[in-house]
Design a protein around this motif. Structure first.
Motif, PDB file in Angstrom:
ATOM      1  N   THR A  58       0.824  -1.218   0.000  1.00 52.82           N
ATOM      2  CA  THR A  58       0.000   0.000   0.000  1.00 52.82           C
ATOM      3  C   THR A  58       0.857   1.268   0.000  1.00 52.82           C
ATOM      4  N   VAL A  59       2.170   1.122  -0.212  1.00 51.00           N
ATOM      5  CA  VAL A  59       3.090   2.263  -0.220  1.00 51.00           C
ATOM      6  C   VAL A  59       3.341   2.699  -1.660  1.00 51.00           C
ATOM      7  N   ILE A  60       2.903   3.900  -2.008  1.00 43.92           N
ATOM      8  CA  ILE A  60       3.104   4.420  -3.366  1.00 43.92           C
ATOM      9  C   ILE A  60       4.552   4.890  -3.507  1.00 43.92           C
ATOM     10  N   LEU A  61       5.266   4.278  -4.460  1.00 44.46           N
ATOM     11  CA  LEU A  61       6.686   4.567  -4.644  1.00 44.46           C
ATOM     12  C   LEU A  61       6.924   5.693  -5.649  1.00 44.46           C
ATOM     13  N   ALA A  62       6.065   5.775  -6.648  1.00 45.32           N
ATOM     14  CA  ALA A  62       6.202   6.810  -7.680  1.00 45.32           C
ATOM     15  C   ALA A  62       4.852   7.032  -8.324  1.00 45.32           C
ATOM     16  N   ASN A  70      -9.525  14.995  -7.224  1.00 50.69           N
ATOM     17  CA  ASN A  70      -9.534  14.037  -6.114  1.00 50.69           C
ATOM     18  C   ASN A  70      -9.322  12.604  -6.586  1.00 50.69           C
ATOM     19  N   PHE A  71      -8.998  12.397  -7.872  1.00 54.86           N
ATOM     20  CA  PHE A  71      -8.760  11.054  -8.387  1.00 54.86           C
ATOM     21  C   PHE A  71      -7.567  10.396  -7.701  1.00 54.86           C
ATOM     22  N   THR A  72      -6.584  11.199  -7.280  1.00 51.06           N
ATOM     23  CA  THR A  72      -5.419  10.609  -6.595  1.00 51.06           C
ATOM     24  C   THR A  72      -5.837  10.010  -5.256  1.00 51.06           C
ATOM     25  N   THR A  73      -6.742  10.690  -4.570  1.00 52.92           N
ATOM     26  CA  THR A  73      -7.235  10.189  -3.277  1.00 52.92           C
ATOM     27  C   THR A  73      -8.044   8.922  -3.462  1.00 52.92           C
ATOM     28  N   ILE A  74      -8.923   8.910  -4.472  1.00 49.17           N
ATOM     29  CA  ILE A  74      -9.745   7.725  -4.735  1.00 49.17           C
ATOM     30  C   ILE A  74      -8.862   6.545  -5.119  1.00 49.17           C
ATOM     31  N   ALA A  75      -7.853   6.791  -5.966  1.00 44.20           N
ATOM     32  CA  ALA A  75      -6.948   5.726  -6.389  1.00 44.20           C
ATOM     33  C   ALA A  75      -6.203   5.133  -5.200  1.00 44.20           C
ATOM     34  N   ALA A  76      -5.763   5.994  -4.277  1.00 40.97           N
ATOM     35  CA  ALA A  76      -5.047   5.524  -3.086  1.00 40.97           C
ATOM     36  C   ALA A  76      -5.977   4.757  -2.155  1.00 40.97           C
ATOM     37  N   CYS A  78      -8.636   3.007  -3.073  1.00 43.43           N
ATOM     38  CA  CYS A  78      -8.862   1.702  -3.702  1.00 43.43           C
ATOM     39  C   CYS A  78      -7.682   0.772  -3.457  1.00 43.43           C
ATOM     40  N   LEU A  79      -6.477   1.326  -3.503  1.00 48.77           N
ATOM     41  CA  LEU A  79      -5.266   0.537  -3.280  1.00 48.77           C
ATOM     42  C   LEU A  79      -5.306  -0.149  -1.923  1.00 48.77           C
ATOM     43  N   THR A 107       1.797  -3.097  -7.102  1.00 47.12           N
ATOM     44  CA  THR A 107       0.546  -2.710  -7.761  1.00 47.12           C
ATOM     45  C   THR A 107       0.804  -1.549  -8.702  1.00 47.12           C
ATOM     46  N   PHE A 108       0.322  -1.682  -9.926  1.00 45.12           N
ATOM     47  CA  PHE A 108       0.461  -0.644 -10.942  1.00 45.12           C
ATOM     48  C   PHE A 108      -0.944  -0.114 -11.242  1.00 45.12           C
ATOM     49  N   CYS A 109      -1.103   1.203 -11.123  1.00 45.12           N
ATOM     50  CA  CYS A 109      -2.420   1.817 -11.272  1.00 45.12           C
ATOM     51  C   CYS A 109      -2.418   2.830 -12.417  1.00 45.12           C
ATOM     52  N   LEU A 110      -3.530   2.885 -13.121  1.00 42.27           N
ATOM     53  CA  LEU A 110      -3.698   3.882 -14.175  1.00 42.27           C
ATOM     54  C   LEU A 110      -5.146   4.367 -14.158  1.00 42.27           C
TER      55      LEU A 110
END
Length: 242
Positions: A58-62, A70-76, A78-79, A107-110
């Motif tokens: 659950t740690v976003i590296l890049a 707010n899509f970044t918050t929703i994506a995180a 969901c992660l 995990t790779f997210c787009l």
């Protein structure tokens, strides 16, 4: 803000039980959609892929995006709720898709606009995954801190997103070829498994025949020995022949 029941969760699962699982997963675990995801809708109209990240657990590296919202918050969020098993997942929210590829703890997210479909985002994730594994296989990705790879891998995320936006036909074609290759591999693996099962069955049959043959030989030997013993006893009238 719309309710959680408006969310939909899709993967490669098609059975009724898995469909029920997707609904329950969306309802209980995924965050509710917001009707406001990206600030500049005009720019998004020109860029179908708007955000991506790579995470360990659950740690976003890049990550990379050129938009605000707010899509970044929703994506995180969901992660935090994704299953840890290797798979591909898509979460639909208010005209956007949150696509995830989980493999070996990473995990790779787009995030993409819904009009981009699912094939291009997933193909882009495959490109990102391959480049990430090539660059960090067995390296510092396993111990990097949050955003520890953003400076050096963020531009790679940007370049892969832009390439997939600029070459949709090529990406679609490659995705179809890869799907066909995967299907062929699946058939080959099935055939190999069948061949192995056949070989195992053949070994079992050979072993069984060997035991049956040996048992028959022992029976014949026993009968032959018994006949010799009877003849001996009848001729010698006992075990001591005079």
């Amino acid at each position: 803000q719309s309710t959680a029941t408006n969310n939909s969760f899709s993967s490669s699962w098609f059975s009724p039980w898995r469909a029920i699982f997707r609904v329950l997963f969306s309802f209980f675990f995924l965050p509710p959609c917001s009707s406001f995801l990206v600030d500049d809708e005009e720019m998004v109209g020109q860029q179908t892929l708007i955000y991506s990240f790579v995470a360990r657990g659950t740690v976003i590296l890049a990550d990379y995006t050129q938009f605000n919202g707010n899509f970044t918050t929703i994506a995180a969020q969901c992660l935090q709720k994704l299953p840890s098993t290797n798979n591909k997942f898509t979460y639909n929210c208010d005209g956007h898709t949150f696509n995830y590829l989980v493999e070996n703890g990473f995990t790779f997210c787009l995030v993409a606009v819904e009009s981009a479909g699912r094939q291009i985002p997933i193909a882009c994730l495959e490109r990102i995954k391959d480049e990430f594994n090539k660059k960090y296989a067995g390296g510092k990705a396993s111990s990097a801190k949050a955003n520890g790879l953003k400076k050096e891998f963020g531009p790679k995320l940007r370049d892969n997103m832009q390439y997939c936006v600029d070459h949709p036909e090529e990406i679609n074609k490659l995705a179809k070829v890869k799907a066909q290759v995967s299907e062929v591999k699946g058939v080959m693996m099935e055939n190999i498994e069948k061949a192995q099962d056949f070989r195992q069955q053949g070994t079992k049959i050979k072993r069984k025949m060997w035991y049956e043959n040996m048992k028959m030989k022992l029976i014949v030997f026993g009968i032959f020995a018994a006949l010799i013993l009877l003849i001996w006893l009848s001729v010698c009238h006992g075990f001591k022949c005079q």
